[in-house]
Design a protein around this motif. Structure first.
Motif, PDB file in Angstrom:
ATOM      1  N   LEU A   1       7.605   0.965  -6.691  1.00  0.00           N
ATOM      2  CA  LEU A   1       7.236   0.234  -7.903  1.00  0.00           C
ATOM      3  C   LEU A   1       6.974  -1.221  -7.525  1.00  0.00           C
ATOM      4  N   CYS A   2       5.936  -1.773  -8.096  1.00  0.00           N
ATOM      5  CA  CYS A   2       5.452  -3.110  -7.737  1.00  0.00           C
ATOM      6  C   CYS A   2       6.514  -4.187  -7.927  1.00  0.00           C
ATOM      7  N   GLY A   3       6.683  -5.015  -6.894  1.00  0.00           N
ATOM      8  CA  GLY A   3       7.606  -6.143  -6.985  1.00  0.00           C
ATOM      9  C   GLY A   3       6.889  -7.460  -7.204  1.00  0.00           C
ATOM     10  N   CYS A   4       5.577  -7.489  -6.910  1.00  0.00           N
ATOM     11  CA  CYS A   4       4.836  -8.757  -7.017  1.00  0.00           C
ATOM     12  C   CYS A   4       4.248  -8.971  -8.401  1.00  0.00           C
ATOM     13  N   LYS A   5       4.228  -7.914  -9.208  1.00  0.00           N
ATOM     14  CA  LYS A   5       3.704  -7.993 -10.589  1.00  0.00           C
ATOM     15  C   LYS A   5       2.207  -8.292 -10.633  1.00  0.00           C
TER      16      LYS A   5
ATOM     17  N   THR B   1      -1.678  -4.630  -3.488  1.00  0.00           N
ATOM     18  CA  THR B   1      -2.137  -5.981  -3.788  1.00  0.00           C
ATOM     19  C   THR B   1      -1.226  -7.029  -3.158  1.00  0.00           C
ATOM     20  N   HIS B   2       0.056  -6.743  -3.017  1.00  0.00           N
ATOM     21  CA  HIS B   2       1.001  -7.729  -2.468  1.00  0.00           C
ATOM     22  C   HIS B   2       0.602  -8.177  -1.067  1.00  0.00           C
ATOM     23  N   LYS B   3      -0.157  -7.358  -0.349  1.00  0.00           N
ATOM     24  CA  LYS B   3      -0.551  -7.719   1.025  1.00  0.00           C
ATOM     25  C   LYS B   3      -1.514  -8.905   1.042  1.00  0.00           C
TER      26      LYS B   3
ATOM     27  N   ARG C   1       3.182   1.122 -10.445  1.00  0.00           N
ATOM     28  CA  ARG C   1       3.220   1.440  -9.018  1.00  0.00           C
ATOM     29  C   ARG C   1       2.549   0.362  -8.166  1.00  0.00           C
ATOM     30  N   CYS C   2       3.054   0.198  -6.988  1.00  0.00           N
ATOM     31  CA  CYS C   2       2.440  -0.680  -5.997  1.00  0.00           C
ATOM     32  C   CYS C   2       1.073  -0.118  -5.616  1.00  0.00           C
ATOM     33  N   ASP C   3       0.066  -0.995  -5.548  1.00  0.00           N
ATOM     34  CA  ASP C   3      -1.259  -0.561  -5.085  1.00  0.00           C
ATOM     35  C   ASP C   3      -1.686  -1.326  -3.844  1.00  0.00           C
TER      36      ASP C   3
HETATM   37 FE1  FES Z   1       2.919  -5.501  -6.060  1.00  0.00          FE
HETATM   38 FE2  FES Z   1       2.692  -3.956  -3.890  1.00  0.00          FE
HETATM   39  S1  FES Z   1       4.462  -4.963  -4.600  1.00  0.00           S
HETATM   40  S2  FES Z   1       1.154  -4.449  -5.344  1.00  0.00           S
END
Ligand code: FES
Length: 80
Positions: A61-65, A76-78, A72-74
């Motif tokens: 699950l996305c941590g960066c919002k 994008t955080h990278k 879900r994480c896609d």
């Molecule tokens: Fe937000 Fe991966 S943690 S896209």
């Protein structure tokens, strides 16, 4: 609308159970990440993403919002 707070720049690995209801934090202010603790009420403009797990599985699950596929994480955080 302001941007949500980045809780962390990586996904949270969580075990979901089929049929269970979850409230994913969208404001980034929760102290129970990735789930809502009611902190959005102070931010005012966010509401949790309430969903029911379709199956029992471990997910990121996305941590960066900033994901385009909430909750879900896609990946994008990278790029943050
Ligand atoms: Fe937000 Fe991966 S943690 S896209």
């Amino acid at each position: 609308m302001s941007d949500p707070v980045i809780a962390q720049t990586s996904p949270y690995r969580v075990d979901l159970e089929e049929g269970e209801k979850y409230a994913y934090c969208t404001c980034g202010l929760s102290d129970k990440h990735p789930f809502c603790n009611g902190a959005h009420k102070e931010a005012g403009e966010f509401k949790p993403n309430v969903f029911i797990a379709e199956k029992t599985e471990t997910v990121g699950l996305c941590g960066c919002k900033r994901t385009g596929n909430e909750p879900r994480c896609d990946g994008t955080h990278k790029s943050l």
